[in-house]
Structures are given as C-alpha cells and as structure tokens.
Design a protein around this motif. Structure first.
Motif, short mmCIF file in Angstrom:
data_model
loop_
_atom_site.label_atom_id
_atom_site.label_comp_id
_atom_site.label_asym_id
_atom_site.label_seq_id
_atom_site.Cartn_x
_atom_site.Cartn_y
_atom_site.Cartn_z
N LEU A 43 -9.71 93.63 88.98
CA LEU A 43 -10.28 92.38 88.53
C LEU A 43 -11.76 92.37 88.84
CD1 LEU A 43 -9.90 89.50 87.39
CD2 LEU A 43 -9.48 88.75 89.75
N SER A 46 -14.01 87.87 85.29
CA SER A 46 -12.84 87.36 84.56
C SER A 46 -12.15 88.46 83.78
CB SER A 46 -13.29 86.25 83.59
OG SER A 46 -14.25 86.77 82.67
N SER A 47 -12.51 89.71 84.01
CA SER A 47 -11.96 90.82 83.23
C SER A 47 -11.04 91.69 84.07
CB SER A 47 -13.09 91.71 82.67
OG SER A 47 -13.96 90.95 81.87
#
Length: 494
Positions: A43, A46-47
């Motif tokens: 992580l 937000s990806s």
C-alpha cells in the motif's frame, strides 16, 4: 510501505526509488514474511502495488537499466536520507534479487522445501539486511531454511550473541559435507566483538572471550568479495568430507584435514573500490583507487619478473576462475591472450586517469607520480608479444583500440578485487586473497573446500586469515600423482 522523505524538487521517480529501498527491503525480519506468504501487495498512498512490480525497481537499478542521471540522483538521495553508503545500496539490490528469485522458484515448485536454501546460504544472501538484535541473523531465518530441523537450533534470546553464533557454527560444521562456512567466517571476520556480548556467558571453560577465526560472527559493514563456489578444485575432495571435522578444548579449536602447499613471500595492501565508480564519476578518490590498484598489481609483477607468463598468471588471479578463457587475439596463444588482456586492462584504466582526470582539473602527474614508471614497465611487457602486434599500439598516446576495450571489459566485470590483497608466493605464483596477509603466512588446501586458505601460525596451531585463489593450484595441481589420504594431515585452527 511508508512514503519516502524527499526534498522539494526531487521527481516522482526519486520518491518511488527511495520507497523501494525502504524498511521492507532493509529489515531482516521481513525476509521470512515475504517468502512464507504467497500473496503480497504493498500500500502506497491510496494505491495497491504488486510485490513483483516494486521489487523489480531495485533489480533494474542493479542491472544498470535505469538512466545514469536518475541512478546518481537516487544514490545521492539514499545517502542523504539513510546515512548509508552506496555499496550498501548495491548489497540490498542483491538481497532483493534473491527474494524475487526465490519467490519465483517457489511458484514453480509444488513443494517449497525443494527450493528452500540452507541456513548458511540464507545468512549469506541477507547479510546486508538490518536487524536490531544480531542473534536474529540466525533465529529470524530458521523458518525459511531447509536444514533448520537437522541443525537443531532453537531460538534462545537468553544466550549471548557470541554463543548463538558459536553454537550455530559448530552445528553447521557437524552437519555439512563441506567447509563452506569457513568462507563466511573469513568474510565476516572484521566485525566488532567488543560490544556484542550483552546477555553474557561467564563460563570461560566453554567459550573464550575472542571468537575463533573459524567461527561465524555478526557481519562487518565492509565485505570482501568472495570467489564463486563450485568452479575450483584445489583438493581431490572439494564437495565431500571423509569424516566431520573434530573439535578440541571445549569446541574452541577446529581440526581439519589438509596440507600446506605454498607460502606468502610478497604482500600488497588491501584494495577497496571507490564509490565514485558506482556514481559513474571521475574524481580524486577514483584516481587514488586506480593508482593504488596498479601499484599493487605491478609490484607483484615486478617481484615475480615482468614476463608474459607472469602477466597471464596475474590476469587469472584477478578473475579467480580457472575455467575462463580470455578473449582470443589473432596471432596470439592463449597465454599471450591473457597477457594482452592484462595490458588492455591497464591501458583502459590509465586512459581514464590521464584524459578524464585532466578534464575535471586534477593534477595527474602530481597525484600519480608513478605513471612514467608504469608506462616503462608496460612497454617492456608489450615488447614480448613480438611481431604479432605493433608496439606502438601500447604507447600512452595511442588511442584505445576496440579489441582492448573488449578485453578490458571482460576482465573488469570478472575481477575479484574488493577487500582483497594480491601477493606473490615462494614458489613464484600469484595469490589473490581476502584481507591482509603477511610474509610467511601459509597457503593451505583443505578436504571439503573448493578454495585455498591463508593461515597464520600461532605456536603449533593456525589462525584463519582468508580464502585465497593461487594461480596454478586451483585445479588439483598440488595433489597430482598423490593420494590425499596419505599426504594430508590434521591442521588445528584457533
């Protein structure tokens, strides 16, 4: 996976690069987590990123498939953000590659045990990883080591660091069919012993205050390059011991079978590569590094005699591979091609000193006063190639030819130099050894080892100094016409 800290102005690529060299790639405990879990994602913001995608970034850097300008900026940012050296960055790239390779092998195999390395191999692969407790260099790798059950090592944090490494060394020697552990004992031999014992052994009858030269210890920050495994056969039994090694005096002395095959007569200081090489920079540290290297090489050559045969011996000792043929040269024998490779290596490196050093404003005659003497020595050597080559080819002012560049690159990428010393022996051989030997040190061949070792007498016993490559002794020449069972004897290591 936390975001990397970057100064304003550094691009997104630098931030990603620093992120891939973050805690996940540097902490030793995370190694087993990455190998024991089949599915891993990371992580970032937000990806969600795939493990393979992130792991391949350091691999690409290590393979020089990233633009040099970006690589240099990343290296500078790495030093600024972590305080670690560039060489440590390269070591981490190797560790990540091992992680990636092992995970790929796991995915191909139905049984994970079939590809799981031994504990000693894992300790070597991940020697650059960070851990707060040095005992974890053993304990944190047991779950991913195929020989953990056979070794019978149980994590015990009440034992001192010294005892954990001492006991692990004994168990490895008792269960392995080779003496490969001695290579790591030499490689890691420079670690600080003064601050290691914090949970202490107080019984002097079971363990001494100073580690024996044959046992493992926490890795020191600067590693010597080691000779590749399984390419040399200095002893008739390189991959099998007639019987396990013996121990004396409560496991403080290791007894191995072997014999002495030569003695060191001339030594040179240890060589260390400049980090400027990894940056692609030509500066004073690089010039000094090259100057020191050739001072050592040519001193050995001068001691043995400036001949094509000795230049060929020195070339093979630099490469540390008896199976390697030099780039063939028209009109030259194999031995002469080795000598040509040596001359080309010299010419290309001295060309860097002369042209690029002057270009960045360095006073080359002042910094490298030996240049004129070296040119004379190399001209003397080149003249021995006879009519096959025009002597003018090796004149300092002659441009480097394509065949010289090719020969130089071949030797340069194979060279085993970092943390090593080049020596001459009493029998006129060239020796490339780890660490700093002394005149009078002995060259030994051991049953169960695919390399030679340098030993220093201490009374009737010997201290292990480092592994060694001695040209002319790496393919069993010392045992030709002899039965090792009849000529070998016990050698006691302290």
């Amino acid at each position: 996976m936390s975001s990397a800290t970057c100064k304003p102005g550094f691009g997104r690529s630098i931030a990603i690069g620093l992120g891939t060299y973050g805690e996940w790639s540097r902490r030793l405990w995370i190694v087993q987590e990455q190998l024991l879990n089949e599915e891993i994602v990371m992580l970032r913001g937000s990806s969600l990123l795939s493990w393979d995608a992130v792991a391949m970034i350091p691999v690409l850097f290590g393979l020089n498939l990233i633009p040099r300008k970006l690589t240099n900026r990343l290296a500078s940012s790495w030093q600024e953000n972590t305080g670690n050296s560039i060489i440590n960055l390269v070591n981490i790239e190797e560790s990540i590659y091992y992680l990636w390779y092992t995970r790929k092998q796991q995915q191909k195999e139905t049984k994970w045990l079939s590809v799981r390395p031994w504990l000693m191999s894992n300790m070597a692969r991940y020697e650059s990883q960070h851990c707060c407790d040095q005992r974890d260099r053993v304990f944190s790798l047991l779950a991913i080591s195929s020989d953990a059950t056979r070794l019978g090592i149980t994590p015990d944090y009440s034992a001192s660091i010294r005892r954990v490494f001492h006991d692990a060394s004994i168990r490895m020697l008792q269960t392995d069919s080779t003496l490969q552990i001695l290579v790591l004992a030499c490689r890691w031999g420079g670690s600080n012993a003064g601050s290691e014992d914090q949970s202490g052994d107080s019984d002097p009858t079971t363990i001494t205050s100073t580690p024996s030269s044959w046992e493992l210890r926490p890795p020191s920050p600067t590693f010597s390059t080691i000779i590749a495994f399984y390419i040399c056969t200095p002893h008739p039994r390189t991959c099998g011991l007639g019987r396990p090694p013996r121990f004396l005096l409560n496991y403080t002395i290791l007894v191995v079978k072997g014999r002495f095959v030569d003695r060191i007569s001339t030594t040179t200081p240890v060589m260390f590569l400049s980090e400027s090489i990894l940056h692609g920079l030509v500066d004073l540290p690089l010039i000094q590094c090259i100057s020191h290297k050739w001072t050592c090489f040519l001193r050995v050559l001068q001691d043995l005699g400036t001949t094509l045969q000795n230049a060929a011996r020195l070339t093979r000792a630099i490469a540390c591979d008896p199976t390697w043929p030099p780039p063939p040269q028209d009109g030259l024998s194999v031995e002469e091609s080795f000598a040509f490779t040596f001359l080309s290596y010299f010419r290309c490196e001295l060309n860097i000193v002369r042209t690029k050093g002057a270009r960045v404003g360095l006073d080359i005659p002042g910094e490298v006063p030996e240049l004129k003497q070296w040119d004379t020595q190399i001209q003397e050597l080149a003249a021995q190639l006879g009519k096959a080559f025009d002597l003018g080819l090796f004149h300092p002012n002659t441009p480097i030819s394509p065949q010289e560049y090719k020969a130089c690159n071949e030797l340069s990428r194979r060279g085993i130099i970092q943390g090593r010393s080049f020596c001459a022996t009493e029998n006129g051989r060239v020796c490339n050894t780890m660490h700093q030997p002394e005149k009078g040190d002995l060259v030994a061949a051991f049953e169960g080892s695919d390399r030679l070792f340098i030993l220093r007498p201490t009374g009737e016993r010997y201290r292990l100094i480092g592994e060694a490559y001695v040209d002319g002794l790496m393919e069993g020449e010392a045992y030709e016409g002899l039965d090792s069972d009849e000529v070998d004897y016990d050698i006691e290591l302290v």
